[in-house]
Scaffold this motif. Structure first.
Motif, short mmCIF file in Angstrom:
data_model
loop_
_atom_site.label_atom_id
_atom_site.label_comp_id
_atom_site.label_asym_id
_atom_site.label_seq_id
_atom_site.Cartn_x
_atom_site.Cartn_y
_atom_site.Cartn_z
N GLY A 43 1.47 -8.96 1.32
CA GLY A 43 1.62 -7.74 0.44
C GLY A 43 0.50 -6.97 0.13
O GLY A 43 0.65 -5.90 -0.11
N LYS A 44 -0.71 -7.74 0.12
CA LYS A 44 -1.70 -6.94 -0.11
C LYS A 44 -2.05 -5.94 0.91
O LYS A 44 -2.49 -4.70 0.65
N ALA A 45 -2.01 -6.25 2.33
CA ALA A 45 -2.18 -5.40 3.46
C ALA A 45 -1.25 -4.21 3.21
O ALA A 45 -1.87 -2.94 3.63
N ALA A 46 0.14 -4.66 2.94
CA ALA A 46 0.98 -3.44 2.84
C ALA A 46 0.73 -2.48 1.64
O ALA A 46 0.66 -1.07 1.68
N GLY A 47 0.13 -2.85 0.60
CA GLY A 47 -0.22 -2.20 -0.69
C GLY A 47 -1.46 -1.29 0.01
O GLY A 47 -1.83 0.06 -0.70
N LEU A 48 -2.57 -1.86 0.66
CA LEU A 48 -3.81 -1.08 0.91
C LEU A 48 -3.54 0.10 1.99
O LEU A 48 -4.02 0.99 1.96
N LEU A 79 -1.52 1.55 11.66
CA LEU A 79 -2.77 0.90 11.39
C LEU A 79 -2.06 -0.63 11.35
O LEU A 79 -2.48 -1.74 11.69
N GLY A 80 -0.95 -0.67 10.64
CA GLY A 80 -0.38 -2.06 10.51
C GLY A 80 0.23 -2.58 11.72
O GLY A 80 -0.16 -3.82 11.79
N GLY A 88 2.33 -7.38 12.49
CA GLY A 88 2.03 -6.16 12.46
C GLY A 88 3.27 -5.12 12.48
O GLY A 88 3.42 -4.12 11.75
N GLN A 89 4.13 -5.21 13.50
CA GLN A 89 5.35 -4.40 13.41
C GLN A 89 6.15 -4.58 12.45
O GLN A 89 6.77 -3.42 11.85
N MET A 90 6.31 -5.60 11.85
CA MET A 90 6.99 -5.61 10.38
C MET A 90 6.32 -4.89 9.38
O MET A 90 6.82 -4.25 8.32
N LEU A 91 5.04 -5.06 9.21
CA LEU A 91 4.17 -4.53 8.27
C LEU A 91 4.59 -2.73 8.42
O LEU A 91 4.70 -2.13 7.57
#
Length: 132
Positions: A43-48, A79-80, A88-91
């Motif tokens: 969640g943090k990665a998606a938000g950033l 980037l995700g 990463g693909q899901m992100l």
């Protein structure tokens, strides 16, 4: 250079929301929401990453009212995908769909894999320190 996430009618930009502040705030919220199912780091990665593509002069011009079309989500989605390891693909789905809903994953125009490969990103987009 100062980058912004959101603007107001104020031309001096004193009350515009800074991009890094916005990314940190959304990352904190998304981390909390995703923590409910054991995925706070994701969640943090998606938000950033969700608005990382706003770090460009073209997006500033758009906020200033100039007629620009800037796809700000595809940069973070790439980037995700590239940096997110096995998931990463899901992100990239989450990030690419944060305004319009989750995209289909195919290679046809408009679908995620096509967009990741072909959509234009401003040449001067910066990777902000809060994203790394």
């Amino acid at each position: 250079m100062k980058y912004y996430a959101h603007s107001t009618d104020n031309p001096d930009k004193s009350d515009w929301q800074g991009l890094e502040e916005h990314l940190r705030n959304v990352a904190s919220l998304a981390s909390g929401f995703a923590g409910a199912f054991g995925a706070s780091d994701w969640g943090k990665a998606a938000g950033l990453l969700h608005d990382a593509g706003k770090a460009s002069q073209e997006f500033i011009w758009r906020l200033e009212g100039k007629p620009r079309r800037v796809n700000h989500s595809i940069f973070g989605a790439r980037l995700g995908r590239d940096e997110g390891g096995r998931l990463g693909q899901m992100l990239s789905y989450i990030i690419a769909g944060h305004h319009g809903g989750l995209p289909d994953g195919g290679m046809q125009e408009g679908q995620l894999h096509y967009r990741l490969r072909h959509e234009r990103i401003p040449a001067d987009v910066a990777i902000l320190p809060s994203v790394t």
